[in-house]
Design a protein around this motif. Sequence first.
Motif, PDB file in Angstrom:
ATOM      1  N   MET A   1     -35.526 -11.263  53.559  1.00 54.80           N
ATOM      2  CA  MET A   1     -36.012 -10.799  52.219  1.00 54.80           C
ATOM      3  C   MET A   1     -37.082  -9.791  52.471  1.00 54.80           C
ATOM      4  SD  MET A   1     -34.980 -11.605  49.561  1.00 54.80           S
ATOM      5  CE  MET A   1     -33.418 -11.690  50.484  1.00 54.80           C
ATOM      6  N   ASN A   2     -37.235  -9.663  53.761  1.00 55.57           N
ATOM      7  CA  ASN A   2     -38.315  -8.278  53.920  1.00 55.57           C
ATOM      8  C   ASN A   2     -37.583  -6.903  53.809  1.00 55.57           C
ATOM      9  OD1 ASN A   2     -40.697  -9.665  54.555  1.00 55.57           O
ATOM     10  ND2 ASN A   2     -39.871  -9.859  56.921  1.00 55.57           N
ATOM     11  N   ILE A   3     -36.182  -6.946  53.861  1.00 58.92           N
ATOM     12  CA  ILE A   3     -35.531  -5.659  53.540  1.00 58.92           C
ATOM     13  C   ILE A   3     -35.910  -5.414  51.961  1.00 58.92           C
ATOM     14  CG2 ILE A   3     -33.321  -4.809  53.369  1.00 58.92           C
ATOM     15  CD1 ILE A   3     -32.665  -6.494  55.929  1.00 58.92           C
ATOM     16  N   ILE A   4     -35.557  -6.241  51.186  1.00 57.24           N
ATOM     17  CA  ILE A   4     -35.876  -6.212  49.953  1.00 57.24           C
ATOM     18  C   ILE A   4     -37.356  -5.613  49.368  1.00 57.24           C
ATOM     19  CG2 ILE A   4     -35.644  -6.943  47.487  1.00 57.24           C
ATOM     20  CD1 ILE A   4     -32.785  -6.611  49.040  1.00 57.24           C
ATOM     21  N   LYS A   5     -38.194  -6.354  49.973  1.00 61.11           N
ATOM     22  CA  LYS A   5     -39.634  -6.234  49.702  1.00 61.11           C
ATOM     23  C   LYS A   5     -40.063  -4.436  50.331  1.00 61.11           C
ATOM     24  CE  LYS A   5     -41.267 -10.843  50.218  1.00 61.11           C
ATOM     25  NZ  LYS A   5     -42.185 -11.633  51.088  1.00 61.11           N
ATOM     26  N   ASN A   6     -39.356  -4.103  51.435  1.00 60.28           N
ATOM     27  CA  ASN A   6     -39.709  -2.958  51.946  1.00 60.28           C
ATOM     28  C   ASN A   6     -38.996  -1.819  51.032  1.00 60.28           C
ATOM     29  OD1 ASN A   6     -41.465  -3.677  53.927  1.00 60.28           O
ATOM     30  ND2 ASN A   6     -39.544  -3.950  55.496  1.00 60.28           N
ATOM     31  N   GLN A   7     -37.912  -2.168  50.483  1.00 56.28           N
ATOM     32  CA  GLN A   7     -37.276  -1.203  49.679  1.00 56.28           C
ATOM     33  C   GLN A   7     -37.843  -1.121  48.320  1.00 56.28           C
ATOM     34  OE1 GLN A   7     -34.683   0.653  50.391  1.00 56.28           O
ATOM     35  NE2 GLN A   7     -35.080   1.820  48.475  1.00 56.28           N
ATOM     36  N   LEU A   8     -38.573  -2.126  47.795  1.00 54.55           N
ATOM     37  CA  LEU A   8     -39.468  -2.241  46.781  1.00 54.55           C
ATOM     38  C   LEU A   8     -40.452  -1.222  46.815  1.00 54.55           C
ATOM     39  CD1 LEU A   8     -40.061  -3.150  43.674  1.00 54.55           C
ATOM     40  CD2 LEU A   8     -40.950  -5.065  44.913  1.00 54.55           C
ATOM     41  N   ILE A   9     -41.139  -1.207  48.012  1.00 51.63           N
ATOM     42  CA  ILE A   9     -42.374  -0.501  48.505  1.00 51.63           C
ATOM     43  C   ILE A   9     -41.884   1.077  48.239  1.00 51.63           C
ATOM     44  CG2 ILE A   9     -43.987   0.165  50.067  1.00 51.63           C
ATOM     45  CD1 ILE A   9     -43.953  -2.925  50.902  1.00 51.63           C
ATOM     46  N   ARG A  10     -40.691   1.207  49.092  1.00 45.82           N
ATOM     47  CA  ARG A  10     -40.137   2.474  48.838  1.00 45.82           C
ATOM     48  C   ARG A  10     -39.966   3.048  47.564  1.00 45.82           C
ATOM     49  NH1 ARG A  10     -37.825   0.712  53.786  1.00 45.82           N
ATOM     50  NH2 ARG A  10     -36.123   0.212  52.681  1.00 45.82           N
ATOM     51  N   SER A  11     -39.098   2.508  46.769  1.00 46.21           N
ATOM     52  CA  SER A  11     -38.808   3.174  45.543  1.00 46.21           C
ATOM     53  C   SER A  11     -39.915   3.186  44.519  1.00 46.21           C
ATOM     54  CB  SER A  11     -37.587   2.019  44.879  1.00 46.21           C
ATOM     55  OG  SER A  11     -38.331   0.875  44.762  1.00 46.21           O
ATOM     56  N   SER A  12     -40.876   2.185  44.453  1.00 45.13           N
ATOM     57  CA  SER A  12     -42.057   2.217  43.746  1.00 45.13           C
ATOM     58  C   SER A  12     -43.086   3.141  44.044  1.00 45.13           C
ATOM     59  CB  SER A  12     -42.690   0.712  43.587  1.00 45.13           C
ATOM     60  OG  SER A  12     -43.181   0.601  45.135  1.00 45.13           O
ATOM     61  N   GLY A  13     -43.118   3.688  45.228  1.00 46.08           N
ATOM     62  CA  GLY A  13     -44.027   4.794  45.854  1.00 46.08           C
ATOM     63  C   GLY A  13     -43.327   6.085  45.524  1.00 46.08           C
ATOM     64  N   SER A  14     -42.014   5.960  45.623  1.00 43.19           N
ATOM     65  CA  SER A  14     -41.446   7.341  45.269  1.00 43.19           C
ATOM     66  C   SER A  14     -41.520   7.829  43.776  1.00 43.19           C
ATOM     67  CB  SER A  14     -39.683   7.199  45.603  1.00 43.19           C
ATOM     68  OG  SER A  14     -39.204   8.198  45.262  1.00 43.19           O
ATOM     69  N   SER A  15     -41.461   6.569  43.035  1.00 42.80           N
ATOM     70  CA  SER A  15     -41.411   6.899  41.613  1.00 42.80           C
ATOM     71  C   SER A  15     -42.979   7.279  41.302  1.00 42.80           C
ATOM     72  CB  SER A  15     -41.267   5.473  40.665  1.00 42.80           C
ATOM     73  OG  SER A  15     -41.864   4.553  40.972  1.00 42.80           O
ATOM     74  N   SER A  16     -43.788   6.932  41.934  1.00 43.12           N
ATOM     75  CA  SER A  16     -45.219   7.191  41.684  1.00 43.12           C
ATOM     76  C   SER A  16     -45.445   8.592  41.927  1.00 43.12           C
ATOM     77  CB  SER A  16     -46.188   6.392  42.249  1.00 43.12           C
ATOM     78  OG  SER A  16     -47.471   6.632  42.377  1.00 43.12           O
ATOM     79  N   LEU A  17     -45.089   9.198  43.139  1.00 43.04           N
ATOM     80  CA  LEU A  17     -45.004  10.401  43.972  1.00 43.04           C
ATOM     81  C   LEU A  17     -44.395  11.256  42.811  1.00 43.04           C
ATOM     82  CD1 LEU A  17     -44.975   9.619  47.467  1.00 43.04           C
ATOM     83  CD2 LEU A  17     -46.879  10.256  46.217  1.00 43.04           C
ATOM     84  N   ASN A  18     -43.110  10.959  42.505  1.00 46.54           N
ATOM     85  CA  ASN A  18     -42.415  11.932  41.734  1.00 46.54           C
ATOM     86  C   ASN A  18     -42.886  12.080  40.323  1.00 46.54           C
ATOM     87  OD1 ASN A  18     -39.868  12.988  42.984  1.00 46.54           O
ATOM     88  ND2 ASN A  18     -39.560  10.870  43.218  1.00 46.54           N
ATOM     89  N   PHE A  19     -43.502  11.191  39.784  1.00 41.16           N
ATOM     90  CA  PHE A  19     -44.281  11.304  38.640  1.00 41.16           C
ATOM     91  C   PHE A  19     -45.446  12.420  38.624  1.00 41.16           C
ATOM     92  CE2 PHE A  19     -47.353  10.337  35.501  1.00 41.16           C
ATOM     93  CZ  PHE A  19     -46.710  10.369  33.993  1.00 41.16           C
ATOM     94  N   GLY A  20     -46.104  12.085  39.816  1.00 38.00           N
ATOM     95  CA  GLY A  20     -47.224  13.062  39.917  1.00 38.00           C
ATOM     96  C   GLY A  20     -46.802  14.482  40.226  1.00 38.00           C
ATOM     97  N   GLU A  21     -45.540  14.806  40.952  1.00 40.97           N
ATOM     98  CA  GLU A  21     -44.773  15.925  40.975  1.00 40.97           C
ATOM     99  C   GLU A  21     -44.662  16.602  39.408  1.00 40.97           C
ATOM    100  OE1 GLU A  21     -41.833  16.675  43.674  1.00 40.97           O
ATOM    101  OE2 GLU A  21     -43.104  15.512  45.346  1.00 40.97           O
ATOM    102  N   SER A  22     -44.238  15.831  38.729  1.00 39.74           N
ATOM    103  CA  SER A  22     -43.780  16.170  37.300  1.00 39.74           C
ATOM    104  C   SER A  22     -44.876  16.598  36.558  1.00 39.74           C
ATOM    105  CB  SER A  22     -42.941  15.008  36.662  1.00 39.74           C
ATOM    106  OG  SER A  22     -43.973  14.152  36.102  1.00 39.74           O
ATOM    107  N   GLN A  23     -45.994  16.186  36.699  1.00 34.27           N
ATOM    108  CA  GLN A  23     -47.217  16.624  36.177  1.00 34.27           C
ATOM    109  C   GLN A  23     -47.437  18.123  36.449  1.00 34.27           C
ATOM    110  OE1 GLN A  23     -48.515  14.459  33.524  1.00 34.27           O
ATOM    111  NE2 GLN A  23     -46.362  13.592  34.036  1.00 34.27           N
ATOM    112  N   GLY A  24     -47.079  18.382  37.575  1.00 36.61           N
ATOM    113  CA  GLY A  24     -47.612  19.812  38.205  1.00 36.61           C
ATOM    114  C   GLY A  24     -46.384  20.773  38.025  1.00 36.61           C
ATOM    115  N   ALA A  25     -45.193  20.417  37.449  1.00 36.14           N
ATOM    116  CA  ALA A  25     -44.166  21.215  37.228  1.00 36.14           C
ATOM    117  C   ALA A  25     -44.263  22.176  36.429  1.00 36.14           C
ATOM    118  CB  ALA A  25     -42.893  20.377  36.763  1.00 36.14           C
ATOM    119  N   ILE A  26     -43.821  23.266  36.577  1.00 36.51           N
ATOM    120  CA  ILE A  26     -44.125  24.729  35.883  1.00 36.51           C
ATOM    121  C   ILE A  26     -43.213  24.867  34.576  1.00 36.51           C
ATOM    122  CG2 ILE A  26     -43.928  27.008  35.872  1.00 36.51           C
ATOM    123  CD1 ILE A  26     -44.616  26.850  38.913  1.00 36.51           C
ATOM    124  N   THR A  27     -41.773  24.338  34.906  1.00 38.68           N
ATOM    125  CA  THR A  27     -40.744  24.552  33.704  1.00 38.68           C
ATOM    126  C   THR A  27     -40.415  23.044  33.069  1.00 38.68           C
ATOM    127  OG1 THR A  27     -38.890  24.414  35.101  1.00 38.68           O
ATOM    128  CG2 THR A  27     -39.907  26.522  34.715  1.00 38.68           C
TER     129      THR A  27
END
Length: 85
Positions: A1-27
């Motif tokens: 189950m550690n594989i699923i937990k680690n993937q959850l950490i990666r995907s949730s972290g990615s969504s957070s970082l991409n949201f931050g990038e969307s806030q600074g997008a120009i167009t």
Amino acid sequence: MNIIKNQLIRSSGSSSLNFGESQGAITDKDVIFKLGLVVKELKESRNSLKILNYINEGNEEFRILLLTEVEELIAISSKMIINKK
């Protein structure tokens, strides 16, 4: 189950970082693209949470809270995309 937990950490972290990038997008096109990535990663997080819920991994109340939260975040992000179009 550690594989699923680690993937959850990666995907949730990615969504957070991409949201931050969307806030600074120009167009609007860039904002929509980044928010699309957010929705994709949130859906992946939701799938991981559903697997963990199915096998009863972790605290039940916390799992349900997280599933509710990810559904709300998907709805918010999707609505932001619609509003930018």
